[in-house]
Design a protein around this motif. Structure first.
Motif, PDB file in Angstrom:
ATOM      1  N   PHE A  24      18.482  37.658 108.096  1.00 43.86           N
ATOM      2  CA  PHE A  24      18.123  36.784 106.983  1.00 43.86           C
ATOM      3  C   PHE A  24      19.206  36.817 105.906  1.00 43.86           C
ATOM      4  CE2 PHE A  24      14.106  38.318 108.797  1.00 43.86           C
ATOM      5  CZ  PHE A  24      13.430  37.127 109.019  1.00 43.86           C
ATOM      6  N   GLY A  25      19.224  35.774 105.087  1.00 42.77           N
ATOM      7  CA  GLY A  25      20.161  35.732 103.965  1.00 42.77           C
ATOM      8  C   GLY A  25      20.366  34.307 103.502  1.00 42.77           C
ATOM      9  N   ARG A  26      21.193  34.156 102.477  1.00 44.69           N
ATOM     10  CA  ARG A  26      21.482  32.811 101.975  1.00 44.69           C
ATOM     11  C   ARG A  26      22.415  32.070 102.938  1.00 44.69           C
ATOM     12  NH1 ARG A  26      22.827  33.455  95.528  1.00 44.69           N
ATOM     13  NH2 ARG A  26      21.861  35.516  95.262  1.00 44.69           N
ATOM     14  N   ARG A  27      22.549  30.770 102.695  1.00 44.99           N
ATOM     15  CA  ARG A  27      23.505  29.980 103.469  1.00 44.99           C
ATOM     16  C   ARG A  27      24.919  30.525 103.258  1.00 44.99           C
ATOM     17  NH1 ARG A  27      22.810  24.281 101.038  1.00 44.99           N
ATOM     18  NH2 ARG A  27      22.430  25.611  99.222  1.00 44.99           N
ATOM     19  N   ASN A  28      25.669  30.539 104.332  1.00 49.75           N
ATOM     20  CA  ASN A  28      27.082  30.933 104.296  1.00 49.75           C
ATOM     21  C   ASN A  28      27.300  32.394 103.908  1.00 49.75           C
ATOM     22  OD1 ASN A  28      29.503  29.839 105.076  1.00 49.75           O
ATOM     23  ND2 ASN A  28      30.178  29.349 103.006  1.00 49.75           N
ATOM     24  N   ALA A  29      26.262  33.219 104.049  1.00 46.95           N
ATOM     25  CA  ALA A  29      26.435  34.650 103.784  1.00 46.95           C
ATOM     26  C   ALA A  29      27.087  35.351 104.976  1.00 46.95           C
ATOM     27  CB  ALA A  29      25.092  35.299 103.476  1.00 46.95           C
ATOM     28  N   GLY A  30      27.159  34.643 106.113  1.00 45.31           N
ATOM     29  CA  GLY A  30      27.783  35.218 107.296  1.00 45.31           C
ATOM     30  C   GLY A  30      26.790  35.747 108.313  1.00 45.31           C
ATOM     31  N   LYS A  31      25.562  35.241 108.286  1.00 43.18           N
ATOM     32  CA  LYS A  31      24.536  35.723 109.217  1.00 43.18           C
ATOM     33  C   LYS A  31      24.935  35.473 110.669  1.00 43.18           C
ATOM     34  CE  LYS A  31      21.317  33.126 107.456  1.00 43.18           C
ATOM     35  NZ  LYS A  31      22.205  32.445 106.464  1.00 43.18           N
ATOM     36  N   SER A  32      25.395  34.250 110.949  1.00 38.25           N
ATOM     37  CA  SER A  32      25.782  33.906 112.320  1.00 38.25           C
ATOM     38  C   SER A  32      26.976  34.727 112.774  1.00 38.25           C
ATOM     39  CB  SER A  32      26.099  32.405 112.411  1.00 38.25           C
ATOM     40  OG  SER A  32      24.968  31.625 112.057  1.00 38.25           O
ATOM     41  N   SER A  33      27.920  34.957 111.867  1.00 39.62           N
ATOM     42  CA  SER A  33      29.097  35.761 112.215  1.00 39.62           C
ATOM     43  C   SER A  33      28.690  37.196 112.543  1.00 39.62           C
ATOM     44  CB  SER A  33      30.102  35.748 111.058  1.00 39.62           C
ATOM     45  OG  SER A  33      30.591  34.441 110.833  1.00 39.62           O
ATOM     46  N   ILE A  34      27.705  37.714 111.835  1.00 36.13           N
ATOM     47  CA  ILE A  34      27.232  39.074 112.111  1.00 36.13           C
ATOM     48  C   ILE A  34      26.539  39.133 113.472  1.00 36.13           C
ATOM     49  CG2 ILE A  34      25.450  40.745 111.420  1.00 36.13           C
ATOM     50  CD1 ILE A  34      26.390  40.382 108.567  1.00 36.13           C
ATOM     51  N   ILE A  35      25.749  38.104 113.802  1.00 34.15           N
ATOM     52  CA  ILE A  35      25.139  38.039 115.134  1.00 34.15           C
ATOM     53  C   ILE A  35      26.232  38.089 116.206  1.00 34.15           C
ATOM     54  CG2 ILE A  35      24.012  36.474 116.761  1.00 34.15           C
ATOM     55  CD1 ILE A  35      21.865  37.418 115.199  1.00 34.15           C
ATOM     56  N   ASN A  36      27.282  37.282 116.013  1.00 28.90           N
ATOM     57  CA  ASN A  36      28.374  37.251 116.983  1.00 28.90           C
ATOM     58  C   ASN A  36      29.076  38.595 117.077  1.00 28.90           C
ATOM     59  OD1 ASN A  36      27.808  34.583 117.521  1.00 28.90           O
ATOM     60  ND2 ASN A  36      29.413  33.768 116.190  1.00 28.90           N
ATOM     61  N   ALA A  37      29.257  39.260 115.936  1.00 30.72           N
ATOM     62  CA  ALA A  37      29.928  40.564 115.938  1.00 30.72           C
ATOM     63  C   ALA A  37      29.060  41.626 116.608  1.00 30.72           C
ATOM     64  CB  ALA A  37      30.265  40.970 114.501  1.00 30.72           C
ATOM     65  N   LEU A  38      27.746  41.590 116.349  1.00 28.45           N
ATOM     66  CA  LEU A  38      26.842  42.570 116.943  1.00 28.45           C
ATOM     67  C   LEU A  38      26.749  42.412 118.457  1.00 28.45           C
ATOM     68  CD1 LEU A  38      23.945  42.538 114.326  1.00 28.45           C
ATOM     69  CD2 LEU A  38      25.318  44.530 114.924  1.00 28.45           C
ATOM     70  N   THR A  39      26.751  41.164 118.925  1.00 26.26           N
ATOM     71  CA  THR A  39      26.600  40.898 120.354  1.00 26.26           C
ATOM     72  C   THR A  39      27.948  40.821 121.069  1.00 26.26           C
ATOM     73  OG1 THR A  39      26.608  38.491 120.010  1.00 26.26           O
ATOM     74  CG2 THR A  39      24.473  39.618 119.967  1.00 26.26           C
ATOM     75  N   ASN A  40      29.032  40.777 120.273  1.00 23.71           N
ATOM     76  CA  ASN A  40      30.384  40.630 120.815  1.00 23.71           C
ATOM     77  C   ASN A  40      30.511  39.351 121.638  1.00 23.71           C
ATOM     78  OD1 ASN A  40      33.020  41.642 120.853  1.00 23.71           O
ATOM     79  ND2 ASN A  40      32.741  42.575 122.875  1.00 23.71           N
ATOM     80  N   GLN A  41      29.784  38.321 121.198  1.00 28.11           N
ATOM     81  CA  GLN A  41      29.822  37.020 121.860  1.00 28.11           C
ATOM     82  C   GLN A  41      29.737  35.930 120.801  1.00 28.11           C
ATOM     83  OE1 GLN A  41      26.980  36.560 125.155  1.00 28.11           O
ATOM     84  NE2 GLN A  41      26.590  38.750 125.031  1.00 28.11           N
ATOM     85  N   ASN A  42      30.212  34.729 121.147  1.00 28.30           N
ATOM     86  CA  ASN A  42      30.067  33.589 120.235  1.00 28.30           C
ATOM     87  C   ASN A  42      28.729  32.913 120.506  1.00 28.30           C
ATOM     88  OD1 ASN A  42      32.581  33.882 118.943  1.00 28.30           O
ATOM     89  ND2 ASN A  42      33.612  32.875 120.664  1.00 28.30           N
ATOM     90  N   VAL A  43      27.676  33.618 120.097  1.00 30.57           N
ATOM     91  CA  VAL A  43      26.315  33.134 120.349  1.00 30.57           C
ATOM     92  C   VAL A  43      25.924  32.060 119.353  1.00 30.57           C
ATOM     93  CG1 VAL A  43      23.898  33.802 120.414  1.00 30.57           C
ATOM     94  CG2 VAL A  43      25.644  35.352 121.288  1.00 30.57           C
ATOM     95  N   ALA A  44      26.199  32.308 118.076  1.00 27.05           N
ATOM     96  CA  ALA A  44      25.767  31.422 117.003  1.00 27.05           C
ATOM     97  C   ALA A  44      26.934  30.593 116.496  1.00 27.05           C
ATOM     98  CB  ALA A  44      25.166  32.241 115.862  1.00 27.05           C
ATOM     99  N   LEU A  45      26.667  29.338 116.179  1.00 32.70           N
ATOM    100  CA  LEU A  45      27.678  28.440 115.644  1.00 32.70           C
ATOM    101  C   LEU A  45      28.083  28.890 114.251  1.00 32.70           C
ATOM    102  CD1 LEU A  45      29.262  25.799 116.087  1.00 32.70           C
ATOM    103  CD2 LEU A  45      27.344  24.583 115.027  1.00 32.70           C
ATOM    104  N   VAL A  46      29.405  29.031 114.029  1.00 31.85           N
ATOM    105  CA  VAL A  46      29.919  29.517 112.758  1.00 31.85           C
ATOM    106  C   VAL A  46      30.762  28.433 112.105  1.00 31.85           C
ATOM    107  CG1 VAL A  46      31.435  31.204 111.656  1.00 31.85           C
ATOM    108  CG2 VAL A  46      29.917  31.915 113.513  1.00 31.85           C
ATOM    109  N   SER A  47      30.550  28.218 110.807  1.00 29.54           N
ATOM    110  CA  SER A  47      31.306  27.216 110.059  1.00 29.54           C
ATOM    111  C   SER A  47      31.328  27.605 108.594  1.00 29.54           C
ATOM    112  CB  SER A  47      30.667  25.827 110.232  1.00 29.54           C
ATOM    113  OG  SER A  47      31.221  24.903 109.329  1.00 29.54           O
ATOM    114  N   ASP A  48      32.353  27.124 107.876  1.00 27.67           N
ATOM    115  CA  ASP A  48      32.407  27.348 106.430  1.00 27.67           C
ATOM    116  C   ASP A  48      31.438  26.446 105.680  1.00 27.67           C
ATOM    117  OD1 ASP A  48      34.353  29.293 106.653  1.00 27.67           O
ATOM    118  OD2 ASP A  48      36.012  27.857 106.503  1.00 27.67           O
ATOM    119  N   VAL A  49      30.881  25.460 106.388  1.00 23.30           N
ATOM    120  CA  VAL A  49      29.931  24.544 105.762  1.00 23.30           C
ATOM    121  C   VAL A  49      28.574  25.230 105.636  1.00 23.30           C
ATOM    122  CG1 VAL A  49      28.756  22.323 105.964  1.00 23.30           C
ATOM    123  CG2 VAL A  49      31.131  22.555 106.725  1.00 23.30           C
ATOM    124  N   ALA A  50      28.042  25.289 104.420  1.00 23.96           N
ATOM    125  CA  ALA A  50      26.741  25.937 104.206  1.00 23.96           C
ATOM    126  C   ALA A  50      25.644  25.180 104.933  1.00 23.96           C
ATOM    127  CB  ALA A  50      26.438  25.997 102.708  1.00 23.96           C
ATOM    128  N   GLY A  51      24.742  25.922 105.550  1.00 25.04           N
ATOM    129  CA  GLY A  51      23.598  25.303 106.223  1.00 25.04           C
ATOM    130  C   GLY A  51      23.881  24.920 107.664  1.00 25.04           C
TER     131      GLY A  51
END
Length: 409
Positions: free
Chosen positions: A15-42
């Motif tokens: 959980f967290g605000r938009r663009n806090a890096g939640k998806s990037s953390i998922i990808n780092a934890l799983t060591n895969q590009n699971v979640a779509l990551v972008s600088d665009v909030a939301g």
């Protein structure tokens, strides 16, 4: 079944605000590009699920969620979906952007997490761009009442520390209830009655049947699997009396007739009513069927979506049985998947599926909401046994639920 079902995995939601890096953390934890990551909030609009193994916990599922600060009418719908994820969350991870800090959004979210009694791990992300001092970190921890781990999802700095924090805070239940292992002891036999018809998935068994077999093996019991038309011959061929006969609900009447009265009998769905939820509450829901009247509203809820057969249990059989019992028409509404309506108080009865595709936390949440609204709830297996007049016998292995059905408590 060669993978642990999602419903049996520890649910870890980010959980967290938009663009806090939640998806990037998922990808780092799983060591895969699971979640779509972008600088665009939301960028994340709906919850995203990723199943993996996280040692030493074992099978887990990570859930990426939309930002809790989303805006606009559509944004508020996304926020609502994010908060609904809490109903199935075993461990929450709160991500804070190091350059933004904490505020009302984080405090409101933490209040909701604590209301659900869900353990939480705090994460300060983007420390590669903006590192914070120890003094600021301590102030934030004091303000929110949680500990934080510094990470950079981009450089993966601190990710190993985050994994350790997740392992330390993950809830464990050493007294976790088994599906059937407490009813069939080491060396005893359980006979499983599994009809094979057009509704059975080709080349495999349905999930509850698979899980019961695995649970019996885990408890060093013996699983004998047969079809309903072979049950009598199967029982005659055994050199010891089975400790339990477990049937698919659709074969209740034949199995009841072919199983000697001195052998306990129940169903897969009743076992899962106990394993995933509160069997006593669901049995009380069956008793409430007696109070239904023509014109009453009934909600039928399925926790998954699937292709419906011509004689579908939810849309055809259950409505037909209930109409016959009340002697008139009823107003049926249906929901499936993750939907569970807010207006439960409008219904006189909720009929829920066995819940094999959702975890216990979500099923218990649904039962608690029904209780709070004062609406009786029953599951498919309990209802079918009631309709067919065999619920009394099917509850014999469960003394407390049997007493509830008989009105003794």
């Amino acid at each position: 079944m060669n993978a642990t079902p999602k419903s049996e995995r520890l649910h870890i939601a980010i959980f967290g605000r938009r663009n806090a890096g939640k998806s990037s953390i998922i990808n780092a934890l799983t060591n895969q590009n699971v979640a779509l990551v972008s600088d665009v909030a939301g960028t994340t609009t709906d919850p995203v699920y990723k199943a993996m193994e996280l040692l030493p916990i074992g099978p887990v599922v990570f859930i990426d969620t939309a930002g809790i600060d989303d805006v606009g009418e559509l944004g508020q719908m996304r926020v609502k979906k994010t908060y609904e994820v809490l109903n199935k969350t075993d461990l929450a991870v709160l991500v804070v952007d190091s350059s933004t800090g904490i505020g009302d959004y984080e405090k409101e979210l933490l209040n909701k997490i604590r209301e659900k009694k869900v353990p939480v791990v705090g994460v300060i992300n983007k420390t590669d761009l903006h590192n914070i001092s120890d003094e600021v970190l301590k102030a934030w921890e004091k303000d929110l009442g949680i500990n934080f781990v510094r990470v950079s999802a981009v450089s993966k700095s601190g990710i190993s520390n985050l994994k350790r924090a997740i392992v330390v805070n993950a809830p464990y239940d050493d007294t976790e209830m088994s599906i059937v292992g407490d009813l069939v002891r080491d060396g005893q036999i359980a006979v499983l009655v599994v009809p094979i018809d057009k509704a059975a998935p080709k080349g495999r068994l349905i999930l509850p049947q698979q899980q019961v077999i695995r649970d019996l093996l885990d408890h060093d019991a013996i699983a004998v699997v047969t079809k309903e038309h072979e049950l009598k011959r199967t029982l005659e061929s055994l050199n010891q009396k089975p400790a339990l006969v477990i049937t698919d609900s659709q074969a209740f009447l034949k199995v009841d007739a072919d199983t000697p009265k001195d052998i306990p009998m129940t169903s897969f769905s009743i076992l899962f009513a106990r394993y995933k939820g509160d069997l006593n509450q669901l049995v009380a829901g069956a008793k409430a069927i007696e109070a239904l009247k023509p014109g009453d509203k009934v909600l039928i809820a399925e926790a998954c979506t699937h292709h419906r057969q011509s004689d579908d249990i939810a849309t055809v059989k259950i409505p037909r049985w209930l109409r016959q019992l009340v002697g008139g028409d009823l107003e049926f509404h249906w929901v499936s998947g993750g939907d569970f309506p807010d207006n439960l108080q409008e219904y006189r009865l909720i009929v829920h599926c066995g819940g094999c595709m959702i975890n216990r936390r979500e099923m218990m949440y649904r039962l608690s909401v029904a209780a709070e609204k004062g609406v009786p709830i029953v599951n498919y297996g309990v209802l079918i046994a009631y309709v067919m007049g065999v619920l009394d016998r099917a509850l014999d292995p469960f003394p407390l639920a049997s007493m509830t059905f008989k009105g003794l408590i």
